[in-house]
Design an enzyme around this catalytic site. Structure first.
Site, PDB file in Angstrom:
ATOM      1  N   HIS A  69       0.855  -1.183   0.000  1.00 46.52           N
ATOM      2  CA  HIS A  69       0.000   0.000   0.000  1.00 46.52           C
ATOM      3  C   HIS A  69       0.898   1.242   0.000  1.00 46.52           C
ATOM      4  O   HIS A  69       2.044   1.195   0.457  1.00 46.52           O
ATOM      5  CB  HIS A  69      -0.905   0.014   1.231  1.00 46.52           C
ATOM      6  CG  HIS A  69      -2.018  -0.992   1.189  1.00 46.52           C
ATOM      7  ND1 HIS A  69      -3.083  -0.965   2.052  1.00 46.52           N
ATOM      8  CD2 HIS A  69      -2.230  -2.052   0.378  1.00 46.52           C
ATOM      9  CE1 HIS A  69      -3.908  -1.969   1.789  1.00 46.52           C
ATOM     10  NE2 HIS A  69      -3.410  -2.651   0.778  1.00 46.52           N
TER      11      HIS A  69
ATOM     12  N   GLU B  22       1.042   4.055   1.757  1.00 45.34           N
ATOM     13  CA  GLU B  22       1.620   4.556   3.012  1.00 45.34           C
ATOM     14  C   GLU B  22       2.723   3.646   3.522  1.00 45.34           C
ATOM     15  O   GLU B  22       3.753   4.112   4.022  1.00 45.34           O
ATOM     16  CB  GLU B  22       0.564   4.623   4.128  1.00 45.34           C
ATOM     17  CG  GLU B  22      -0.723   5.292   3.803  1.00 45.34           C
ATOM     18  CD  GLU B  22      -1.745   4.293   3.269  1.00 45.34           C
ATOM     19  OE1 GLU B  22      -1.468   3.614   2.252  1.00 45.34           O
ATOM     20  OE2 GLU B  22      -2.822   4.202   3.859  1.00 45.34           O
TER      21      GLU B  22
ATOM     22  N   CYS C 213      -5.975   1.935   5.937  1.00 50.44           N
ATOM     23  CA  CYS C 213      -6.589   0.681   6.403  1.00 50.44           C
ATOM     24  C   CYS C 213      -5.931   0.301   7.737  1.00 50.44           C
ATOM     25  O   CYS C 213      -4.991   0.960   8.178  1.00 50.44           O
ATOM     26  CB  CYS C 213      -6.376  -0.410   5.354  1.00 50.44           C
ATOM     27  SG  CYS C 213      -4.686  -1.053   5.291  1.00 50.44           S
TER      28      CYS C 213
ATOM     29  N   CYS D 242      -2.093  -0.092   7.490  1.00 49.99           N
ATOM     30  CA  CYS D 242      -1.336   1.150   7.324  1.00 49.99           C
ATOM     31  C   CYS D 242      -1.429   2.047   8.557  1.00 49.99           C
ATOM     32  O   CYS D 242      -0.453   2.683   8.944  1.00 49.99           O
ATOM     33  CB  CYS D 242      -1.797   1.862   6.062  1.00 49.99           C
ATOM     34  SG  CYS D 242      -1.305   0.939   4.573  1.00 49.99           S
TER      35      CYS D 242
END
Lengths: 156, 156
Positions: free
Chosen positions: B58, B60, B88, B91
């Site tokens: 992801h 981040e 999420c 993260c």
């Protein structure tokens, strides 16, 4: 929470060996193994936060990344992640993101655990995937490694 | 939730440019940037789940890892992470693990958001670190990228 399955104890032995490696290198001793749907180990990992200088280098996250690389897919459907310490929110989230079927952990983590202690992220039906949770496998051995590590650090 | 600061809009521009890169490569368009305590960008990242076959890739998480590598430390104290979509659980957990000071996001994620939507992990005082949260910066642009991406995929 679901009951342990045959093979969980043996798989935790692999995770414990990984945890010992982490501790020997000066990282908090946590280890993990990812088993495919057939029960064969796809990947292992141990905490490398200090060694790598990477805040995301927890045992489960590294093992999940390695298993995805080994299988060639980010979807680890049918896989089981066996880890010595209850996953934190980051790692529980990674198990959900990877569509892992099941997580088995040893020692509970009352300070940061997200699989039953502070949160229970893996079994939240609002997410697009749920991960079955089994707790307490070889718990005493998993916890003893952590207690010994921190006692030795305090004694320095 | 805290109010936006001067500079948040401009930083979100960098994150939006990263999100566009993700979408162009076939990944869901989410982008992120990590700013040091002085406001200078330390690292950027965009979602690479499909391209890398990595469930943890992801925006981040990648940006946090890159920022730690750039600074030589897993502790990103004083840093701000600016991301186009609400983090999420994985993260949000990574932001806590990295000791990030602040997270700024654009679009809310009602299906998986862990910074105000489904959970509010960053401001849970039970963890050993809290991350200040600012929501809704350039929200319409961030959301439009996602809506356009999924509309184009349905149209195929």
């Amino acid at each position: 929470m679901t009951a342990p399955l045959p093979g969980d104890d043996e798989a935790m032995g692999l995770a414990l060996a990984e945890a010992v490696r982490a501790g020997a290198a000066g990282d908090v001793p946590v280890g993990a193994v990812v088993l495919g749907a057939d029960g064969v180990a796809l990947a292992t990992g141990h905490n490398r936060r200090e060694v790598d200088g990477d805040p995301t280098a927890h045992a489960e996250l590294l093992a999940v990344r390695e298993a995805a690389a080994a299988t060639g897919s980010w979807r680890l459907g049918g896989a089981t992640v066996v880890v010595t310490l209850e996953p934190c929110p980051m790692c529980a989230g990674a198990l959900i993101a990877a569509r892992v079927a099941r997580v088995v952990f040893g020692a509970a983590d009352p300070k940061a655990g997200a699989c039953g202690s502070l949160y229970n992220l893996c079994v939240d039906p609002r997410f697009n995937h749920e991960v079955e949770v089994t707790a307490g496998v070889r718990e005493a051995e998993c916890a003893a490694l952590l207690v010994g590590f921190f006692a030795a650090r305090r004694g320095r």
